[in-house]
Design an enzyme around this catalytic site. Structure first.
Site, PDB file in Angstrom:
ATOM      1  N   ALA A  37      81.270  47.557  54.369  1.00 53.28           N
ATOM      2  CA  ALA A  37      80.021  48.184  54.798  1.00 53.28           C
ATOM      3  C   ALA A  37      79.722  47.817  56.239  1.00 53.28           C
ATOM      4  O   ALA A  37      79.817  46.650  56.633  1.00 53.28           O
ATOM      5  CB  ALA A  37      78.869  47.747  53.895  1.00 53.28           C
ATOM      6  N   GLY A 145      79.006  38.648  66.187  1.00 59.97           N
ATOM      7  CA  GLY A 145      77.796  38.068  65.617  1.00 59.97           C
ATOM      8  C   GLY A 145      77.841  36.565  65.411  1.00 59.97           C
ATOM      9  O   GLY A 145      78.520  35.823  66.126  1.00 59.97           O
ATOM     10  N   SER A 146      77.115  36.117  64.376  1.00 56.73           N
ATOM     11  CA  SER A 146      76.976  34.683  64.125  1.00 56.73           C
ATOM     12  C   SER A 146      77.037  34.388  62.640  1.00 56.73           C
ATOM     13  O   SER A 146      77.049  35.302  61.808  1.00 56.73           O
ATOM     14  CB  SER A 146      75.641  34.184  64.698  1.00 56.73           C
ATOM     15  OG  SER A 146      74.555  34.849  64.065  1.00 56.73           O
ATOM     16  N   GLY A 186      64.128  30.219  57.480  1.00 56.59           N
ATOM     17  CA  GLY A 186      63.593  29.324  56.465  1.00 56.59           C
ATOM     18  C   GLY A 186      62.201  29.714  56.015  1.00 56.59           C
ATOM     19  O   GLY A 186      61.886  29.707  54.818  1.00 56.59           O
ATOM     20  N   HIS A 441      39.926  53.490  68.060  1.00 56.09           N
ATOM     21  CA  HIS A 441      39.065  52.708  67.176  1.00 56.09           C
ATOM     22  C   HIS A 441      38.885  53.443  65.845  1.00 56.09           C
ATOM     23  O   HIS A 441      38.684  54.644  65.833  1.00 56.09           O
ATOM     24  CB  HIS A 441      37.698  52.499  67.825  1.00 56.09           C
ATOM     25  CG  HIS A 441      36.717  51.794  66.925  1.00 56.09           C
ATOM     26  ND1 HIS A 441      36.760  50.434  66.710  1.00 56.09           N
ATOM     27  CD2 HIS A 441      35.690  52.280  66.178  1.00 56.09           C
ATOM     28  CE1 HIS A 441      35.779  50.098  65.876  1.00 56.09           C
ATOM     29  NE2 HIS A 441      35.117  51.203  65.534  1.00 56.09           N
TER      30      HIS A 441
END
Length: 462
Positions: A37, A145-146, A186, A441
């Site tokens: 994917a 990426g990471s 987290g 508003h």
């Protein structure tokens, strides 16, 4: 051997955007992605699934605890959690969006290769997979990426002790959940499982939550999350975490061990640059694994570029997307630019937290003269109407030029409101520009206008 003008390694936000933009500019583009994917960590097991779970868990909590104040009477005890259905909805959204990228690749005539991309030499990439291919190209973009950062002593088993990937698919609500790290990941996932009924304990090495964000806003966020039931233990050095029977045991320096049902390791992310053969082709990177690039995102080797989480800067999907656009345009046009001062950051908790530009801490440290304007949600009519009166917006402007230097918001829809601030910084606007712009508003956007007015001490409604 197949030939392309550009080969992009990685099909995440940076990679697929770079591929699409390059194809729009007339290049023959290929993209290599090892997962079936497309969409990368962000779409498959990160940004999108976490936001789906955050929305679902917030609705569950509202049904149980907050509908009565809206005049909607239900028996809170009859509100039941169907976790499999919630997870199924999340997975369905991910599936739809990944298929959507496949469609965009077909529309833009981008060749997709399934496998791991390894750079053999400048202009040559090997696709390692079920059907190995050797590609020849003029340019290569690394957009891999990471991945979750490890922590010494924490024994990740990808089940009881895991990363965000596992925390997005727990088969049951844990009785107690320990989160190691009080950053964005987290806190977001801690909020999800807290809303669904888990006792959540967040351990953080520093003396504050949300490192890198404006400290004043982070302090307010901690107070709100504590009221919501999340327990914070700051200044905690985690020395270990392991599975013991059906429980997890977390140890911290100078503290009693903590027993939990699940542990989420969320101490940040590190560049995913393994097995790319960077050393073999002499691409330079630092001791943290970040690839070194110039202003055009070119590495130390001509024709090889890098973007997103593998280079320096914030690890954000939209930052990678901007770099993906820029690197493609740089390759074709010879010039490109990304304004990193105008890259927003958002925490999708409730309330949301959003930030763009410099924090007040950074301005103080750099000795930049500034003015500050702040306006609370509780003084806004729309916020009152939707029962979202917690939070505030803060505008920081240069004391001499009035140019907007940073905007920080905690409150409902902060992630949407920050777009105006990012645009202001992009165009070099002053706080007066925001203050003099008519805001409809009643809207939450008026909070930003009022904060801009407050820079000059003339907020109207507070």
């Amino acid at each position: 051997m197949k030939e392309h003008d550009l080969v992009v390694i990685g099909g995440g936000p940076g990679g697929y955007v770079a591929a699409i933009r390059a194809a729009q500019l007339g290049l023959n583009v290929a993209c290599i992605e090892k997962e079936s994917a497309l969409g990368g960590t962000c779409l498959r097991v990160g940004c999108i699934p976490s936001k789906a779970m955050l929305e679902s868990s917030e609705l569950f909590q509202m049904a149980k605890n907050h509908l009565a104040e809206h005049g909607v009477s239900i028996n809170a005890d009859s509100v039941k959690l169907d976790l499999p259905a919630m997870l199924k909805r999340k997975d369905g959204i991910v599936s739809q969006l990944t298929k959507g990228i496949d469609g965009l690749f077909r529309k833009n005539k981008i060749t997709r290769y399934l496998g791991h991309g390894k750079i053999v030499a400048p202009g040559k990439v090997l696709v390692e997979g079920a059907q190995p291919e050797e590609l020849v190209c003029k340019n290569i973009v690394i957009a891999t990426g990471s991945k979750s950062a490890p922590l010494k002593g924490v024994e990740v088993d990808n089940d009881r002790i895991g990363t965000s990937t596992e925390a997005l698919a727990f088969p049951e609500v844990p009785g107690t959940m320990v989160v190691i790290g009080a950053g964005v990941i987290g806190l977001e996932l801690g909020c999800v499982w807290s809303r669904l009924g888990a006792k959540v304990i967040v351990l953080e090495y520093l003396d504050r939550i949300l490192p890198g964000m404006d400290s004043e806003i982070a302090t307010e966020a901690q107070k709100i999350f504590t009221k919501q039931g999340i327990e914070f233990r700051l200044g905690m050095k985690v020395t270990g975490a392991k599975v013991s029977g059906k429980k997890c045991v977390v140890t911290c320096e100078g503290a009693e061990p903590i027993t939990a049902d699940r542990v989420l390791l969320a101490v940040g992310r590190i560049p995913n640059t393994e097995n790319l053969n960077l050393d073999g082709v002499h691409v330079a990177y630092d001791n943290r694994g970040r690839i070194q690039v110039d202003q055009h995102f070119q590495t130390t080797i001509p024709g090889i570029y890098a973007i997103g989480d593998v280079i320096g800067g914030a690890m954000l999907a939209h930052k990678a997307e901007e770099e993906g656009m820029a690197v493609a345009e740089g390759i074709v046009w010879g010039h490109c630019h990304v304004n990193y001062d105008a890259i927003p950051a958002i925490v999708y908790t409730h309330p949301e937290i959003a930030s763009v530009g410099k924090t007040e801490d950074q301005l103080k440290e750099a000795g930049v003269p500034y003015k500050k304007g702040s306006f609370p949600y509780m003084a806004n009519g729309r916020a009152k109407a939707i029962a979202a009166s917690e939070g505030r917006a803060k505008v920081l402007a240069h004391a001499e030029t009035d140019r907007v230097l940073g905007v920080h918001i905690i409150g409902a829809h902060a992630g949407d409101l920050i777009a105006e601030a990012a645009l202001a910084i992009e165009f070099g606007a002053s706080s007066e520009d925001i203050a003099r712009t008519s805001h409809a508003h009643p809207t939450l956007a008026e909070i930003v206008k009022e904060a801009a007015l407050a820079v000059d001490g003339r907020a109207i409604h507070f």
